[in-house]
Design a protein around this motif. Structure first.
Motif, short mmCIF file in Angstrom:
data_model
loop_
_atom_site.label_atom_id
_atom_site.label_comp_id
_atom_site.label_asym_id
_atom_site.label_seq_id
_atom_site.Cartn_x
_atom_site.Cartn_y
_atom_site.Cartn_z
N UNK A 113 26.09 20.98 10.82
CA UNK A 113 26.64 19.68 11.20
C UNK A 113 26.84 18.86 9.94
N UNK A 114 28.05 18.37 9.72
CA UNK A 114 28.30 17.59 8.52
C UNK A 114 27.80 16.16 8.69
N UNK A 115 27.45 15.54 7.57
CA UNK A 115 27.07 14.13 7.62
C UNK A 115 28.32 13.30 7.39
N UNK A 116 28.55 12.32 8.25
CA UNK A 116 29.71 11.45 8.10
C UNK A 116 29.30 10.04 8.49
N UNK A 117 29.94 9.45 9.51
CA UNK A 117 29.58 8.08 9.90
C UNK A 117 28.10 8.01 10.29
N UNK A 118 27.40 7.07 9.70
CA UNK A 118 25.99 6.88 10.02
C UNK A 118 25.05 7.60 9.08
N UNK A 119 25.56 8.59 8.35
CA UNK A 119 24.75 9.24 7.34
C UNK A 119 23.80 10.30 7.86
N UNK A 120 22.81 10.62 7.05
CA UNK A 120 21.88 11.72 7.31
C UNK A 120 21.11 11.53 8.61
N UNK A 121 20.60 10.33 8.84
CA UNK A 121 19.79 10.10 10.03
C UNK A 121 20.58 10.33 11.31
N UNK A 122 21.83 9.91 11.33
CA UNK A 122 22.66 10.09 12.53
C UNK A 122 23.00 11.56 12.73
N UNK A 123 23.30 12.28 11.66
CA UNK A 123 23.62 13.71 11.78
C UNK A 123 22.42 14.48 12.34
N UNK A 124 21.24 14.20 11.82
CA UNK A 124 20.03 14.86 12.30
C UNK A 124 19.78 14.52 13.77
N UNK A 125 19.96 13.24 14.10
CA UNK A 125 19.77 12.80 15.48
C UNK A 125 20.69 13.54 16.44
N UNK A 126 21.95 13.69 16.07
CA UNK A 126 22.90 14.39 16.94
C UNK A 126 22.52 15.85 17.12
N UNK A 127 22.00 16.47 16.09
CA UNK A 127 21.57 17.88 16.21
C UNK A 127 20.35 17.99 17.12
N UNK A 128 19.46 17.01 17.08
CA UNK A 128 18.30 16.99 17.98
C UNK A 128 18.73 16.77 19.43
N UNK A 129 19.62 15.81 19.62
CA UNK A 129 20.05 15.46 20.98
C UNK A 129 20.79 16.62 21.63
N UNK A 130 21.74 17.22 20.93
CA UNK A 130 22.52 18.30 21.53
C UNK A 130 21.69 19.57 21.73
N UNK A 131 20.63 19.73 20.94
CA UNK A 131 19.74 20.88 21.11
C UNK A 131 18.55 20.58 22.00
N UNK A 132 18.39 19.31 22.38
CA UNK A 132 17.25 18.86 23.19
C UNK A 132 15.93 19.35 22.60
N UNK A 133 15.78 19.12 21.30
CA UNK A 133 14.57 19.52 20.60
C UNK A 133 14.37 18.58 19.42
N UNK A 134 13.12 18.39 19.04
CA UNK A 134 12.81 17.47 17.96
C UNK A 134 12.91 18.10 16.59
N UNK A 135 12.59 17.29 15.59
CA UNK A 135 12.59 17.76 14.20
C UNK A 135 11.67 16.86 13.39
N UNK A 136 11.08 17.44 12.35
CA UNK A 136 10.27 16.66 11.42
C UNK A 136 10.84 16.84 10.03
#
Length: 279
Positions: A169-192
């Motif tokens: 997933x590329x980082x674009x609008x919103x930056x790193x935090x938003x890209x990571x969040x989208x990957x968590x949401x679409x995978x329905x799994x957390x990350x540290x």
């Protein structure tokens, strides 16, 4: 649009490169693009200058990535009461995929490691953070190094084709935090995530630095990914691990974000209903 308003040449380059990056994240090779260029009244010198510089930026990006423009159109005179829309090049990118794979943006398996291809920089000019949090459209948009962009895309594409990448997933609008969040949401799994960059927290989380892709891989495939990155002369950094039910982002001993994925999903999928209070 905001990038082009602040610097139409850089904005034009970013429009092309982000579209190509999105295609690469699916495992496809970008091969052509079409566009719709939306601007104000070209009879005004400043609008014509915006248009000229944006087209030049797009052309330079296409030449660097070896991607032809095969069609497109221009929409001028987009104004209300004499005020022009943001100069906005819209890009549609065509990609060729050799073999269907399951590489999407979603994190998949507990224990996978999260790797950043590219590097973080302090670039908040023209960002969503600046607009939403501080109500400002100002500053310089992110610098775009076309050689670095090409290297990141080639490294990611080769890694996906070898079969070691589980998500990209590329980082674009919103930056790193938003890209990571989208990957968590679409995978329905957390990350540290444990970040060590010497950047202020808001830049680390929300800087919109270009030429970055977030990937997840099985730990045993890290060496192979590093080999590919060295081949293409692009930096890679392990920044976290997939698992749990929350998104946790730390910088050193300081907690920057700690939110349940369920809460993030509710905000992401139900924002209109939440705003209108019709749920």
């Amino acid at each position: 649009g905001i990038y082009c308003y602040l610097d139409p040449y850089v904005g034009g380059m970013i429009a092309v490169c982000e579209a190509a990056r999105n295609v690469v994240c699916t495992g496809a090779e970008p091969i052509a693009l079409t566009n719709c260029l939306n601007f104000g009244n070209p009879e005004k010198p400043e609008i014509m200058w915006q248009f000229k510089r944006a087209v030049e930026g797009m052309a330079d990006a296409c030449n660097a990535l070896d991607i032809p423009i095969i069609s497109g159109n221009v929409s001028f005179y987009n104004e209300t009461n004499g005020v022009a829309v943001y100069p906005t090049p819209v890009v549609g990118m065509l990609g060729l995929i050799e073999k269907i794979n399951n590489c999407k943006m979603d994190f998949k398996d507990k224990g996978d490691i999260i790797v950043l291809i590219g590097e973080n920089k302090d670039e908040l000019g023209g960002s969503e953070y600046l607009k939403i949090v501080h109500d400002k459209v100002a500053g310089k948009p992110p610098v775009l190094d076309l050689n670095a962009e090409r290297s990141v895309q080639q490294a990611c594409l080769e890694a996906i084709r070898t079969g070691i990448i589980k998500s990209a997933h590329d980082t674009s609008e919103g930056g790193l935090a938003v890209a990571i969040t989208e990957s968590c949401i679409t995978g329905d799994i957390g990350a540290m995530l444990s970040l060590v960059d010497d950047l202020r927290p808001e830049a680390l989380l929300f800087s919109e630095t270009q030429s970055r892709i977030i990937v997840s891989i099985a730990p045993e495939n890290l060496f192979k990914l590093e080999e590919i990155a060295v081949k293409h002369r692009t930096p890679v950094e392990v920044i976290g691990k997939v698992g749990g039910k929350s998104l946790i982002i730390n910088k050193g001993k300081k907690s920057l974000i700690n939110l349940p994925v369920s809460k993030l999903s509710d905000i992401y999928y139900n924002s209109i209903e939440n705003i209108m209070e019709v749920r």
